[in-house]
Write an enzyme that holds these catalytic residues in place. Structure first.
Site, PDB file in Angstrom:
ATOM      1  CB  THR A 148      -0.835   0.018   1.309  1.00  0.00           C
ATOM      2  OG1 THR A 148      -1.655  -1.135   1.369  1.00  0.00           O
ATOM      3  CG2 THR A 148      -1.702   1.255   1.452  1.00  0.00           C
ATOM      4  NE  ARG A 166      -8.322  -7.843   2.432  1.00  0.00           N
ATOM      5  CZ  ARG A 166      -7.331  -6.966   2.563  1.00  0.00           C
ATOM      6  NH1 ARG A 166      -7.085  -6.099   1.613  1.00  0.00           N
ATOM      7  NH2 ARG A 166      -6.590  -6.959   3.643  1.00  0.00           N
TER       8      ARG A 166
HETATM    9  N1  GLY Z   1      -3.315  -2.454   4.226  1.00  0.00           N
HETATM   10  C1  GLY Z   1      -3.748  -2.829   2.941  1.00  0.00           C
HETATM   11  C2  GLY Z   1      -4.734  -3.917   2.921  1.00  0.00           C
HETATM   12  O1  GLY Z   1      -4.822  -4.683   3.868  1.00  0.00           O
HETATM   13  O2  GLY Z   1      -5.436  -4.036   1.934  1.00  0.00           O
END
Ligand code: GLY
Length: 364
Positions: A213, A241
């Protein structure tokens, strides 16, 4: 650990933290790896994740040119979103289990306490720009899936293929190896492909199931606080998700007068602890940025004890979470559950990569 203006001893002596002190690891002082950047009361400060070096440079130039801090932050993360070599963000991100790239992003403006977010968005290389439009052009905060896609189309974003040849090969390799009980068969030469090999070397044998990320927070020269987080999320995730990145309070939180924080790592651990909001609450209560990040990580580690499959044989988390934050005075920090992490700081002096503080040593 470099002492902050409000030292640890002072903090732990306050009524607000007398109870919390008992939660600190015994050797917390040995867990900081990086000197805290000097406060920059009259200048801007950028803090971002380790993959944000180029993003920080672009955001820095924008701030030097006097651009709005949120525009600067988004321009910064656009670099990572558009980079096909960053397989954790935007175009060229690792797809879901069906080979479809689904992106999550959010922006927050601490001046107005407004935010915009999109999740499971397909076909847009720069989801942070769509998140900004949700904030600016609707009276809502969060659009997901097909609705987010239609909103992006309405604002002129074409429906583009986000899967690159490299990520298609990586996904196919993963899919072929998934099971001996289905119809997908691995060819011996697949793992010899240079793109697949590089991917496996970087992500294939770590402690954790990878998810990358980029988060980037800005404290402007005027003291305004903004943040943006954008991701392609967990590699090969279940379609639909969504992790912490686009969730205000979890993947990012910015509030003028207090601070701005964001996260990378296992989104589920951060979702249930509202990590970025927790970091900013610790800032509000007087902790220095590094302490605030470490305290929020400690909260995650404690809650991990409730789910045995997320603990190793020493009771430690089998995943990682990183926090990045900057406070209203311009003090920045990065910290992670596990040692070895890095973060990036930019200010009027330039851009530099620093070592994150940590709770657990990887090789111990
Ligand atoms: N921190 C990014 C995710 O879990 O999608």
């Amino acid at each position: 650990m470099t002492d902050s203006p409000l030292s640890r001893r002072q903090l732990l002596g306050t009524a607000a933290f007398a109870g919390a002190a008992a939660l600190l690891p015994r050797d917390l002082a040995g867990q900081a790896a990086a000197p805290a950047p000097a406060p920059a009361a009259n200048g801007f400060v950028i803090v971002t994740s380790a993959n944000g070096l180029e993003a920080a440079k672009v955001a820095r130039q924008a701030l030097i040119q006097g651009k709005d801090p949120l525009d600067a932050a988004i321009a910064g993360v656009n670099v990572a979103e558009l980079d096909p070599d960053d397989v954790t963000v935007g175009y060229g991100g690792i797809p879901n289990e069906e080979g479809v790239v689904e992106l999550d992003a959010a922006v927050m403006d601490g001046r107005t306490m407004r935010a915009g977010a999109v999740a499971a968005l397909t076909g847009v290389k720069t989801p942070s720009r769509v998140a900004r439009l949700v904030m600016d052009r609707t009276d809502r905060v969060f659009l997901v899936g097909a609705g987010a896609r239609r909103f992006a189309t309405a604002h002129g974003f074409p429906d583009e293929d986000l899967l690159t040849e490299k990520t298609r090969k990586i996904w196919l390799h993963w899919k072929n190896r998934l099971s001996d009980l289905d119809d997908w068969i691995e060819a011996a030469r697949d793992a010899e492909d240079p793109d697949v090999k590089r991917f496996l070397e970087k992500y294939g044998k770590g402690l954790f199931r990878p998810q990358g990320t980029i988060h980037l927070s800005v404290r402007s020269a005027k003291g305004d606080l903004v943040g943006v987080t954008t991701t392609s999320g967990l590699f090969f995730k279940i379609p639909g998700r969504v992790g912490d990145s686009p969730v205000v309070g979890a993947g990012l939180y910015s509030e003028n007068g207090v601070g701005s924080a964001g996260s990378t790592g296992r989104g589920e651990a951060n979702l249930v602890t509202c990590g970025s909001h927790t970091v900013v609450e610790y800032l509000r209560n007087g902790l220095a940025p590094e302490e605030a990040c470490l305290r929020a990580l400690k909260r995650i580690a404690e809650k991990t004890h409730l789910v045995p499959r997320h603990r190793d044989d020493k009771g430690r988390p089998t995943f990682n979470v990183n926090f990045y934050c900057v406070d209203a005075a311009g003090r920045a920090a990065g910290a992670a559950l596990w040692s070895g992490g890095k973060y990036v700081v930019g200010d009027t002096d330039g851009v530099r990569t620093l070592e994150s503080a940590w709770l657990y040593r990887k090789d111990a």
